[in-house]
Scaffold this active site. Structure first.
Site, PDB file in Angstrom:
ATOM      1  NE  ARG A  62      26.800  83.877 -37.690  1.00  0.00           N
ATOM      2  CZ  ARG A  62      26.206  83.964 -36.510  1.00  0.00           C
ATOM      3  NH1 ARG A  62      24.901  84.212 -36.451  1.00  0.00           N
ATOM      4  NH2 ARG A  62      26.879  83.817 -35.390  1.00  0.00           N
ATOM      5  NE  ARG A 102       3.603  23.543 -22.182  1.00  0.00           N
ATOM      6  CZ  ARG A 102       3.519  23.899 -23.472  1.00  0.00           C
ATOM      7  NH1 ARG A 102       3.894  25.108 -23.854  1.00  0.00           N
ATOM      8  NH2 ARG A 102       3.044  23.070 -24.365  1.00  0.00           N
ATOM      9  CG  ASP A 103      -1.679  25.439 -23.702  1.00  0.00           C
ATOM     10  OD1 ASP A 103      -0.498  25.629 -24.058  1.00  0.00           O
ATOM     11  OD2 ASP A 103      -2.386  24.516 -24.114  1.00  0.00           O
ATOM     12  CD  GLU A 150      42.959  91.260 -23.256  1.00  0.00           C
ATOM     13  OE1 GLU A 150      41.926  90.930 -22.632  1.00  0.00           O
ATOM     14  OE2 GLU A 150      43.281  90.759 -24.328  1.00  0.00           O
ATOM     15  NE  ARG A 162      12.189  27.181 -25.517  1.00  0.00           N
ATOM     16  CZ  ARG A 162      11.464  27.932 -24.688  1.00  0.00           C
ATOM     17  NH1 ARG A 162      11.999  28.346 -23.555  1.00  0.00           N
ATOM     18  NH2 ARG A 162      10.214  28.255 -24.976  1.00  0.00           N
ATOM     19  CE  LYS A 198       8.051  21.172 -28.949  1.00  0.00           C
ATOM     20  NZ  LYS A 198       6.827  21.372 -28.175  1.00  0.00           N
ATOM     21  CE  LYS A 206      37.150  86.040 -33.298  1.00  0.00           C
ATOM     22  NZ  LYS A 206      35.731  86.428 -33.245  1.00  0.00           N
TER      23      LYS A 206
END
Length: 746
Positions: A311, A564-565, A219, A637, A733, A151
């Site tokens: 650029r 259930r199914d 400034e 479960r 089962k 700068k």
């Protein structure tokens, strides 16, 4: 290479066809005799450069990070190479790996490297190493980049070229008289910088009160300044031209949002002074290639130099639109040795026509402080038509917007004969866009372009921050995408709208099966459910009494799993409570002598709550009322309950208590790995709730094969442990369907 007719077509060195389109174009060019260019960048700018490079008969090379492997820019190049290896660089770091990029360029015969903007474009060390590798850097010399990046050096350059900068004291001042001498020369308003504190003052009395004994800097204060930049081109022989100015005042936190070329309300005298100063600066710096001189213009139309960007700029497209000059083509040809005169770019031949506006369309959410959005673009429909130019990168359907890079999707540039025409054209283009899947800033851009200040063309650098009403956004309704999502949801999950749930509206005749009494002649009255069954034994004698009665039963009892199914297997798991209740009374008679009706499990909650928007507890209570004679059975479960991971023990206990209260009777407790600790939690919880405990062994394989770990002894030992926990019923089962019956012992 063999052609279809069997002849051999000639090849150039490196394997390219001599009769390629690149060579045909090159044959007509007296300037461009180079072959290959690499762009060290990503997103839209490489694509823009590749297009011009192809027009100049150059073969193109893209580089990309691992995270950018699906990026569009690599698809637009003739060759593409990943920078380093996976994980070697960060997503940003890959594009900053100058040595690795140069290594790729050298290995593949690259003759020019274009840095684009951002990343390495202003890295003097990279430019120096490119030149040292014998490759042409498309841009200024590395020494120029280094000098302009400082700068202080830039300010010294302005002083040398006699170009005004924002006035300020050369160093700290300590006396009020020094401040007064500054204001006598430059006037008000001023900024007094007290170390880290900045005070803006507008009159002598205010300045005197703001000034203390501390060291300060002074400034000139620029109130609502405009940001004006001048596009410059310079060749290798000291020739410099300008391509007129752009107004880049519409910014947010120093990031440009909308740009205009040329500036709309800049007085002719100010414009000419800025253009002349920009050229003088470039000549003083011995500048070559494309660059941009940037200035601020105050309310009194006084201009001040800020810096030169060495650029190409994001907003170069609007300068191209008003001048008809391909800036990137000029960059490449100048780098290859062409003079401005050879390119027909002398100042007397450069003029402007009409106005152009550029909007940067990004994946940012203006309502959330312009927070970048990420995700997959589901729909992408872009604008088009007369006077609309799109420079896109990753804007396409299916594109994944990652958090690694900037949020720009596409630059939309419009050109028209007047400012009002181009403003309306841009609005039309923004409305045409359809981008779904990620948030965009299009609603904010439309709000901005319709604001009276923008319509007048009198914006300043802090206009966005100073104008809160810009954020009263009108977003797109996105009706088509919402409709498609709704139809897809209904097709898969069924309706969740009140009034569309419940009994089917089909009112045709339904043929019901007849259930007869034991005599086979009298039809059963189905107006009320059956009241006789094993449930009555359970209610009278309790779990122990039920177990004793089952053992004393001479026949084989069945347990039906149809209900259930219906939750988790049949009909795509969409059987509603009303469907089960409609057949409940019939079931109570048809299966009145069944041991149990298995009607609950983990999937009940998933299906009922997530897909059917029903209460699973309410379902259980309704079924219980309509089937009072058959015991209800569920799967538990162990310590997992109805989930797939262990739950806190108190959750299991509370769940079993609630299930028993709502109508559940028999709890078939199992663990797929026969973990006795998991089973124990469930067994104790069911016993405390007062339910029937069916401790279950999960069996798989053949226990009779000699030498197996899971043999008869293993299962007998496991059963003994389960029985000792105080179960009422032992269940087996058969997980794999291979259970064998042992011969009866005498």
């Amino acid at each position: 290479m063999a052609a279809q007719d069997g002849t051999i077509t000639p090849l150039e060195k490196g394997g390219r066809l001599e009769d390629s389109i690149h060579n045909r174009l090159r044959a007509n060019s007296t300037i461009m005799q180079l072959n290959k260019i690499l762009v060290a960048n990503r997103g839209e700018i490489p694509i823009r450069i590749f297009r011009t490079a192809h027009e100049l008969s150059l073969q193109t090379v893209a580089v990309y990070s691992y995270e950018d492997r699906l990026g569009m820019h690599r698809q637009k190049a003739d060759e593409a190479y990943m920078i380093g290896t996976r994980g070697q660089y960060t997503p940003i770091g890959a594009y900053l790996a100058g040595d690795e990029i140069i290594k790729i360029a050298v290995a593949h015969g690259v003759e020019l490297i274009h840095p684009g903007y951002g990343f390495l474009s202003e890295n003097s060390e990279f430019a120096r190493k490119v030149e040292e590798a014998g490759i042409i850097f498309v841009g200024p010399s590395w020494k120029t980049i280094e000098e302009l990046g400082d700068k202080v050096s830039a300010r010294n350059l302005a002083a040398k070229a006699d170009v005004p900068c924002v006035p300020g004291t050369d160093g700290p001042v300590e006396k009020y008289e020094d401040v007064k001498s500054f204001t006598d020369k430059y006037g008000f308003p001023i900024i007094i910088k007290l170390r880290s504190v900045v005070v803006a003052v507008r009159a002598t009395s205010e300045a005197k009160s703001a000034f203390g004994n501390g060291t300060v800097f002074v400034e000139r204060f620029l109130d609502k300044p405009k940001h004006i930049e001048v596009q410059l081109l310079g060749d290798n022989h000291g020739n410099i031209v300008h391509l007129y100015e752009r107004d880049c005042s519409v910014q947010r936190r120093h990031q440009k949002v909308v740009e205009l070329a040329p500036a709309k309300d800049l007085p002719v005298e100010t414009r000419d002074a800025i253009l002349n100063d920009a050229v003088r600066l470039a000549k003083t710096a011995n500048y070559r290639n494309a660059g941009t001189a940037e200035f601020l213009v105050d309310q009194q139309n006084r201009h001040y130099f800020i810096e030169i960007n060495p650029r190409i700029q994001v907003e170069h497209t609007i300068t191209e639109e008003i001048t008809g000059i391909d800036i990137v083509a000029a960059q490449i040809q100048i780098a290859a040795g062409a003079t401005l005169a050879q390119l027909g770019l002398t100042q007397d031949r450069i003029s402007t026509r009409g106005f152009a506006i550029q909007c940067r369309i990004t994946t940012e959410d203006p309502a959330q402080g312009f927070q970048p959005d990420t995700g997959k673009i589901e729909v992408y429909r872009s604008a088009g038509g007369n006077g609309v130019r799109l420079d896109g990168g990753n804007g396409f359907s299916g594109a994944i917007i990652t958090p690694h890079y900037d949020s720009m999707l596409v630059k939309c540039s419009c050109h028209g004969s007047t400012y009002e025409i181009v403003r309306r054209k841009m609005l039309r283009a923004l409305v045409e866009f359809r981008i779904r899947g990620v948030k965009t800033n299009i609603p904010f851009l439309t709000s901005l372009l319709t604001h009276p200040t923008f319509i007048e063309g009198s914006c300043w650098t802090t206009f966005i921050d100073d104008t809160p009403e810009l954020f009263k956004l009108i977003g797109s309704q996105n009706r088509a995408q919402k409709l498609l999502q709704y139809l897809g949801d209904v097709a898969v999950n069924g309706s969740s709208i009140a009034g569309q749930i419940g009994e089917s509206k089909f009112k045709g005749d339904i043929i019901y099966p007849k259930i007869m009494q034991e005599d086979g002649k009298t039809e059963v009255d189905l107006s009320k459910p059956c009241q006789v069954g094993w449930k009555q034994v359970l209610d009278k004698d309790g779990p122990e009494g039920l177990a004793k009665a089952v053992r004393a039963n001479k026949g084989c009892l069945i347990m039906d799993t149809t209900w259930r199914d219906a939750h988790q297997s049949l009909l795509a798991t969409r059987v509603r409570t009303v469907d089960l209740c409609n057949i409940a009374k019939e079931t109570s008679y048809a299966l009145s002598n069944a041991f149990a009706l298995e009607c609950w499990g983990g999937a009940t909650f998933d299906v009922a709550m997530r897909f059917l928007y029903e209460d699973p507890w309410d379902r259980l209570k309704k079924m219980r009322k309509l089937v009072p004679n058959i015991p209800f059975q569920m799967l538990l479960r162990g310590a997992n309950g109805v989930a797939y991971k262990s739950l806190p023990d108190n959750a299991i206990y509370h769940f079993c208590k609630q299930a028993k209260k709502c109508g559940m009777d028999i709890f078939r407790i199992f663990d797929a790995l026969n973990d006795i600790d998991q089973l124990e939690v469930g067994i104790k919880a069911v016993k405390e709730a007062g339910g029937v405990v069916e401790g279950t062994v999960c069996y798989s394989g053949d226990m009779l094969i000699p030498g197996k770990k899971y043999n008869l002894e293993y299962y007998m030992d496991l059963i003994e442990k389960i029985v000792n926990l105080g179960i009422h019923i032992l269940g087996v089962k058969d997980m794999a369907g291979v259970l064998k019956l042992l011969p009866r012992r005498s």
